[in-house]
Write a protein that holds these residues in place. Structure first.
Motif, PDB file in Angstrom:
ATOM      1  N   ALA A  25       0.733  -0.998   0.095  1.00 45.74           N
ATOM      2  CA  ALA A  25      -0.081   0.099  -0.034  1.00 45.74           C
ATOM      3  C   ALA A  25       0.841   1.163   0.054  1.00 45.74           C
ATOM      4  O   ALA A  25       0.603   2.079  -0.726  1.00 45.74           O
ATOM      5  N   LYS A  26       1.960   1.414   0.722  1.00 43.19           N
ATOM      6  CA  LYS A  26       2.689   2.538   0.855  1.00 43.19           C
ATOM      7  C   LYS A  26       3.591   2.840  -0.395  1.00 43.19           C
ATOM      8  O   LYS A  26       3.484   3.755  -1.053  1.00 43.19           O
ATOM      9  N   ALA A  28       2.479   1.712  -3.370  1.00 47.38           N
ATOM     10  CA  ALA A  28       1.341   2.074  -4.488  1.00 47.38           C
ATOM     11  C   ALA A  28       0.996   3.737  -4.242  1.00 47.38           C
ATOM     12  O   ALA A  28       0.812   4.519  -5.121  1.00 47.38           O
ATOM     13  N   ARG A  29       0.962   4.088  -2.972  1.00 45.61           N
ATOM     14  CA  ARG A  29       0.916   5.555  -2.547  1.00 45.61           C
ATOM     15  C   ARG A  29       1.762   6.259  -2.969  1.00 45.61           C
ATOM     16  O   ARG A  29       1.686   7.207  -3.760  1.00 45.61           O
ATOM     17  N   LEU A  30       3.075   5.873  -2.982  1.00 44.12           N
ATOM     18  CA  LEU A  30       4.179   6.777  -3.307  1.00 44.12           C
ATOM     19  C   LEU A  30       4.145   6.596  -5.043  1.00 44.12           C
ATOM     20  O   LEU A  30       4.957   7.673  -5.680  1.00 44.12           O
ATOM     21  N   ASP A  31       3.686   5.601  -5.556  1.00 44.08           N
ATOM     22  CA  ASP A  31       3.560   5.589  -6.990  1.00 44.08           C
ATOM     23  C   ASP A  31       2.579   6.458  -7.592  1.00 44.08           C
ATOM     24  O   ASP A  31       2.400   6.857  -8.782  1.00 44.08           O
ATOM     25  N   ALA A  33      -0.855   5.966  -6.794  1.00 47.08           N
ATOM     26  CA  ALA A  33      -2.148   5.500  -6.774  1.00 47.08           C
ATOM     27  C   ALA A  33      -3.161   5.964  -5.801  1.00 47.08           C
ATOM     28  O   ALA A  33      -2.661   6.693  -4.788  1.00 47.08           O
ATOM     29  N   THR A  34      -4.383   6.043  -6.311  1.00 46.64           N
ATOM     30  CA  THR A  34      -5.290   6.452  -5.348  1.00 46.64           C
ATOM     31  C   THR A  34      -5.531   5.412  -4.190  1.00 46.64           C
ATOM     32  O   THR A  34      -4.878   4.342  -4.181  1.00 46.64           O
ATOM     33  N   TRP A  35      -6.315   6.246  -3.045  1.00 47.92           N
ATOM     34  CA  TRP A  35      -6.596   5.429  -1.816  1.00 47.92           C
ATOM     35  C   TRP A  35      -7.232   3.806  -2.008  1.00 47.92           C
ATOM     36  O   TRP A  35      -6.729   2.918  -1.637  1.00 47.92           O
ATOM     37  N   THR A  37      -6.998   2.036  -4.945  1.00 46.15           N
ATOM     38  CA  THR A  37      -6.369   1.168  -5.747  1.00 46.15           C
ATOM     39  C   THR A  37      -4.942   0.779  -4.647  1.00 46.15           C
ATOM     40  O   THR A  37      -4.703  -0.509  -4.616  1.00 46.15           O
ATOM     41  N   ALA A  38      -4.620   1.541  -3.590  1.00 46.64           N
ATOM     42  CA  ALA A  38      -3.498   0.876  -2.907  1.00 46.64           C
ATOM     43  C   ALA A  38      -4.163   0.138  -1.926  1.00 46.64           C
ATOM     44  O   ALA A  38      -3.377  -0.769  -1.454  1.00 46.64           O
TER      45      ALA A  38
END
Length: 65
Positions: A25-26, A28-31, A33-35, A37-38
């Motif tokens: 999740a972290k 994905a968020r750094l990439d 992505a929306t919440w 999607t993460a």
């Protein structure tokens, strides 16, 4: 003794799965992505770790009994 070892192993697998999910999740968020999607990626990572643990357990069960 065997029950305690079983519970400890289950707890360890769950902790590892949660850490993998949090890391996914972290990342994905750094990439960017929306919440939602993460959270989806975290759920997929959690499920993959639990599935892998179940597959390893099933593969090793003939040797452990």
């Amino acid at each position: 003794m065997a029950v305690a070892l079983l519970l400890l192993t289950i707890a360890l697998v769950i902790v590892v799965a949660l850490l993998a999910a949090a890391g996914a999740a972290k990342l994905a968020r750094l990439d960017g992505a929306t919440w939602p999607t993460a959270l989806t990626r975290a759920a997929v990572a959690f499920t993959a770790v639990i599935t892998l643990a179940a597959a390893v357990t099933a593969a090793l069960s003939p040797f452990l009994t």
